[in-house]
Design a protein around this motif. Sequence first.
Motif, short mmCIF file in Angstrom:
data_model
loop_
_atom_site.label_atom_id
_atom_site.label_comp_id
_atom_site.label_asym_id
_atom_site.label_seq_id
_atom_site.Cartn_x
_atom_site.Cartn_y
_atom_site.Cartn_z
N GLU A 242 9.94 4.91 19.24
CA GLU A 242 10.14 4.74 17.80
C GLU A 242 9.28 5.72 17.01
N ILE A 243 8.07 5.98 17.49
CA ILE A 243 7.21 6.94 16.81
C ILE A 243 7.78 8.35 16.95
N ARG A 244 8.26 8.68 18.14
CA ARG A 244 8.84 10.01 18.37
C ARG A 244 10.03 10.25 17.44
N GLY B 224 -0.53 -3.93 8.54
CA GLY B 224 -0.43 -3.22 9.79
C GLY B 224 0.90 -3.46 10.49
N ALA B 225 1.24 -2.59 11.41
CA ALA B 225 2.48 -2.67 12.16
C ALA B 225 2.30 -1.90 13.45
N ASP B 226 3.21 -2.11 14.38
CA ASP B 226 3.21 -1.29 15.59
C ASP B 226 4.62 -0.80 15.85
N ARG B 227 4.73 0.33 16.51
CA ARG B 227 6.01 0.82 16.99
C ARG B 227 5.81 1.39 18.39
N THR B 228 6.87 1.44 19.16
CA THR B 228 6.80 1.98 20.51
C THR B 228 6.71 3.49 20.44
N PRO B 229 6.31 4.14 21.53
CA PRO B 229 6.31 5.61 21.54
C PRO B 229 7.67 6.21 21.20
N ASP C 99 12.56 1.32 5.31
CA ASP C 99 13.25 2.52 5.79
C ASP C 99 12.38 3.77 5.72
N PRO C 100 11.19 3.73 6.34
CA PRO C 100 10.38 4.94 6.35
C PRO C 100 11.04 6.10 7.10
N GLN C 101 11.95 5.78 8.05
CA GLN C 101 12.65 6.85 8.76
C GLN C 101 13.44 7.72 7.77
N ARG C 102 14.07 7.09 6.79
CA ARG C 102 14.84 7.85 5.80
C ARG C 102 13.92 8.75 5.00
N ALA C 103 12.78 8.21 4.57
CA ALA C 103 11.85 9.00 3.77
C ALA C 103 11.34 10.20 4.54
N VAL C 104 10.99 10.00 5.81
CA VAL C 104 10.48 11.12 6.61
C VAL C 104 11.60 12.11 6.89
N ALA C 105 12.83 11.62 7.06
CA ALA C 105 13.96 12.53 7.27
C ALA C 105 14.15 13.45 6.08
N VAL C 106 13.97 12.92 4.86
CA VAL C 106 14.08 13.76 3.67
C VAL C 106 12.99 14.82 3.67
N LEU C 107 11.78 14.43 4.02
CA LEU C 107 10.69 15.40 4.10
C LEU C 107 11.01 16.50 5.12
N ARG C 108 11.50 16.10 6.28
CA ARG C 108 11.84 17.10 7.31
C ARG C 108 12.90 18.06 6.80
N GLU C 109 13.92 17.51 6.13
CA GLU C 109 15.01 18.35 5.64
C GLU C 109 14.53 19.36 4.61
N VAL D 14 2.74 16.39 11.08
CA VAL D 14 1.62 15.80 11.82
C VAL D 14 1.66 14.29 11.64
N ILE D 15 1.73 13.55 12.75
CA ILE D 15 1.82 12.09 12.67
C ILE D 15 0.82 11.45 13.62
N CYS D 16 0.14 10.43 13.10
CA CYS D 16 -0.67 9.54 13.93
C CYS D 16 -0.24 8.13 13.57
N HIS D 17 0.06 7.32 14.57
CA HIS D 17 0.70 6.02 14.34
C HIS D 17 0.13 4.99 15.29
N ALA D 18 -0.14 3.79 14.78
CA ALA D 18 -0.63 2.71 15.62
C ALA D 18 0.46 2.22 16.56
N THR D 19 0.05 1.85 17.76
CA THR D 19 0.96 1.28 18.73
C THR D 19 0.20 0.28 19.58
N THR D 20 0.89 -0.70 20.09
CA THR D 20 0.28 -1.61 21.07
C THR D 20 0.92 -1.38 22.42
N MET D 21 1.58 -0.22 22.57
CA MET D 21 2.35 0.02 23.78
C MET D 21 1.56 0.72 24.88
#
Length: 267
Positions: free
Chosen positions: A217-219, A210-215, A163-173, A182-189
């Motif tokens: 999902e990254i957004r 490693g992992a990938d997410r779609t644009p 659940d990295p989305q939750r962790a980043v949401a706490v940071l944003r809040e 600032v985010i840089c994220h691997a993707t195969t899309m």
Amino acid sequence: MRQFDQQRPHPARMYDYMLGGKDNYAVDRQAIDQLAELIPEAVPLARANRAFLQRAVRYVVRAGVRQFLDLGSGLPTQGSTHEVAPGARVVYVDHDPVVAEHADYLLRPGPSGSGRGGAARVVLADLLDPDDVLAQAGEFVDLSEPVGVLLVSILHFLPDSADPQRAVAVLRERMAPGSFLVICHATTMGRLGDGERPRGAPRGSSRGRGADRTPTEIRAFFGDFPLEPPGLVQAVDWRPDRPKLVGDWALPSSLMAGVGKKPYKRE
């Protein structure tokens, strides 16, 4: 000080070697040389990733921000945040105790360290525990003021199950208005339509694999933060230092990057 195992390659030292650093061992150099034979773009992608971080940090500094929180930072060498933003207060965060201790050593002034640190500190914490991260960081930076939070090539090491989305949401809040994410994220899309996923590609995997997410999902990691122009793009295309030239080697579409700004509340 706890020492790295010199008999086994370590990701932090391997990355330092890819960036042209000296804080690595022969086993790390051998591992990267072998990797480069199999994946020739590995080293250029690592350098493109660091170049994006540097451009983003300079952009945030020009916007008036003078403090940074760099999560999953690894070793602070070869053009790291505190070197790109001299005079800014920087907190480096890593969950590996050996990396954190060695990073702290590198930042110490005087004969015991490199003297490269200045107004920079290292904390041992896990970005999946954002409350601990912010509690420790808050001892060195003023979180009531705008801060640049850097998640550069770290989120793709975290599975959705963590659940990295939750962790980043706490940071944003908890970030003050006017702060930057600032985010840089691997993707195969890059060569597929947004939302498509190659057959067999994982949604995420454990750290180090490693992992990938779609644009899309990254957004989502930016939440409701508006993206600074040019938006979420390939890392090499985010405010490049120079236009692309005919004959430039085109890196694969593997890294997407963006910078979001937390808006001020309307009166």
